[in-house]
Design an enzyme around this catalytic site. Sequence first.
Site, PDB file in Angstrom:
ATOM      1  CG  ASP A 139      -2.142   0.763   1.172  1.00  0.00           C
ATOM      2  OD1 ASP A 139      -2.289   1.521   0.204  1.00  0.00           O
ATOM      3  OD2 ASP A 139      -2.987   0.634   2.086  1.00  0.00           O
ATOM      4  CG  ASN A 168      -2.695   4.444   2.483  1.00  0.00           C
ATOM      5  OD1 ASN A 168      -3.706   4.486   1.798  1.00  0.00           O
ATOM      6  ND2 ASN A 168      -2.243   3.329   3.013  1.00  0.00           N
ATOM      7  CB  CYS A 220      -3.112  -1.245  -2.461  1.00  0.00           C
ATOM      8  SG  CYS A 220      -4.382  -0.340  -1.547  1.00  0.00           S
ATOM      9  CG  ASP A 263      -9.541   2.322   0.006  1.00  0.00           C
ATOM     10  OD1 ASP A 263      -9.081   1.199  -0.244  1.00  0.00           O
ATOM     11  OD2 ASP A 263      -8.928   3.191   0.637  1.00  0.00           O
TER      12      ASP A 263
HETATM   13  C1  DGJ Z   1      -5.712   2.049   2.234  1.00  0.00           C
HETATM   14  C2  DGJ Z   1      -6.098   0.866   1.403  1.00  0.00           C
HETATM   15  O1  DGJ Z   1      -6.671   1.268   0.197  1.00  0.00           O
HETATM   16  C3  DGJ Z   1      -7.047  -0.006   2.215  1.00  0.00           C
HETATM   17  O2  DGJ Z   1      -7.453  -1.092   1.440  1.00  0.00           O
HETATM   18  C4  DGJ Z   1      -6.382  -0.453   3.482  1.00  0.00           C
HETATM   19  O3  DGJ Z   1      -5.334  -1.334   3.184  1.00  0.00           O
HETATM   20  C5  DGJ Z   1      -5.865   0.745   4.266  1.00  0.00           C
HETATM   21  N1  DGJ Z   1      -5.080   1.620   3.447  1.00  0.00           N
HETATM   22  C6  DGJ Z   1      -5.064   0.296   5.452  1.00  0.00           C
HETATM   23  O4  DGJ Z   1      -4.550   1.343   6.143  1.00  0.00           O
END
Ligand code: DGJ
Length: 713
Positions: free
Chosen positions: A456, A458, A504, A526
Amino acid sequence: MIDVTIQYQQEQRIFALQTKNSSYMFGINDKGRLQHLYWGLPIGVEDCASLLRLSSHSSFDAELDREAEEYSFWGGTCYTEPSLKAIMPDGVRDLSVQYAGHEITEQDGRETLVITLKDKAYPVETKLYYRVIPEYDLVERSAKISNTGDQEIMLESMQSAAWSIPYLQDYRLTHVTGKWSGEFQLRDTLLTEGKKVLESRRGFTDGHANPWFAIDDGQATESEGRVWFGALAWSGNWKLVAEKTAFSHVKITGGINDFDNSWLLGAGDTFETPVFVGGFSDGGFGRMSRHMHHYQYDYVLPNNETRKVLYNSWEATYFNVNAQDQMALAERAARAGVELFVVDDGWFGGRNHDRAGLGDWYVNKEKFPNGLGELIDRVHELGMEFGIWVEPESVNPDSELYRQHPDWVYHFPTRDRTELRNQLLLNISKPEVKQFILAFMTDLLHNHKIKFIKWDMNRTITEPGMKDHSLNRQKEVWVRHVQALYEIWSELRSRFPHVEFETCAGGGSRIDLGIFRFAEQSWPSDNTDAFDRLSIQEGYSYIYAPRTMTCWVTDSPTGMNRRSLSLKYRFHSAMMGTLGIGSNLNEWSDESIGQCAEFVKQYKQIRPLVQFGNQYRLSELKHKGVTAVQYADAAGSEHVLFAFLHSQRLGEPLPRLRLKGLVAGKCYSIDGLPGTWSGRALMNVGIELPLRGDFDSLMYRIREINEKKAGSL
Ligand code: DGJ
């Protein structure tokens, strides 16, 4: 031996790239420049030889042929989007480049044309690569720029390719836009004179746009019409410029974004651009997509294995992960027929919420007192593989890692460090950071029987400062991050060849042909609402393959938008790619788990069609609120149809839906319906859709039968 697909016609000085259903031609003009000539339905060199000539309009438009340069070197009269822009050691900002030779070689079993171009006065050498994928009417292009001198050269823009589109009355650009939880939304617009720019400046591929384009004359449909398209294999800042000149020349230039970008090319160094694949379809957008899907299966993805039905704990437990709950979930997942059990965020360090612990990659002993091994063993006992979530590029300021190494993150010394989702981004191109990531990932994968990594990311990049680099290398940060990421993934894949990866980035913000060289599948969004997913999945399918697309069955009403949908609808929506389940199965009744198992069983039966077959988007009834997608095997003998109705209006019966990809003379049955039908009837007359009410769905399996006579509809 491969078929001859690339030829150089010495006399006419024309390169001809031939695929099964297309020709791509360019030549060396009298000024020694590579001039694009033709791209479309198959022709011979003699058919386009007369196009290779210099042209001008007035002294203000003196060298119009430059608009069609195969790769535009900024210098002289280059006023369209440049492919290469550089500053010489003496400050000269002008490239005057000519053809210097070529070779046709074989790379990875594919014919490859390498053309060398050299500047008249400076030691800059550009090699253009063209690799032909004849069966899918595709050409892969990239460039290598070398400094053959002994002083540094500054590159300011180094694009992968420029694609010239032949004259059309109108030029319609199709692309996607989006946002977190609303990725891959299709858009189209007519190009007028000027530029339409699609790009990412956020450091990764980005959910706001995705690096591909399709151009048609505004008339192409799913199954008819000519479409020119391309997709870039790059997971960082990228830019596609669709440009129409006053003389109606249209080209799409694309590659690494030149915004806040430069690369100091040392003596003897070479910079290699990402691959930009381009293609031509005279079978509308549907054939474009099918060719791109099979291109990924055959040439891009790390392997061609069936993707497993997977369970992911994120929506069930969020950060509240512990051995007991996960084992209970695993038991239920196994009963539902799941093959791969994935524990998401929250299993490590002090990660009880998104404000702390990211970067501390050791198993949380309170949550897993006996280590991860206990859960993994249980998952294996239950007959499933085990997977786990990581986000190695990021760090929470509230973590041991950050307290020890505050200098490891991108930052500018005089500026605040912007926190996004309470986290900062590590400068992974720093050797010690790269080593740290490789070391903890190696420990994790070495000490546990892990089959699958969900990787991932973010946050976007902010304050992109690299403290250890000189002033004239600061703008390399965007490229260095992606290069380092690819190096890490590549190293991990070679150390652990059995481990598979999912890309991701807060949903679908890092999905592109570059990352798919390392990742078998992606997390497109998501947003797991089964209706919202239909448009996300449609946009995704324009370029990316169904097998790479993880789809989710989650609880109803969804946490996203409180919409309630039946289990059937949720499964049908999620069966159109790689099936995943993310519901909190611990709260499901045995009866619901049993229903779930029945759908999973059905999915496994049709999985070869979805994951390996040909996809047909049936868009004829879109205006009636119907989404329909069909998957077929190569022979056209076996099919599965998914159809969804948004809402029914009284007195407005649905017209019949015409299928695609069947064989006209073959005879078919549809599971659950009495009678038989000819392929001709199914494709031309169509079938009735017994969809009723709101958010109804169906799945039909359509199979060839050996009966001589087909009945009627
Ligand atoms: C963002 C991802 O898109 C989710 O699926 C999940 O893994 C969260 N992060 C976890 O923090």
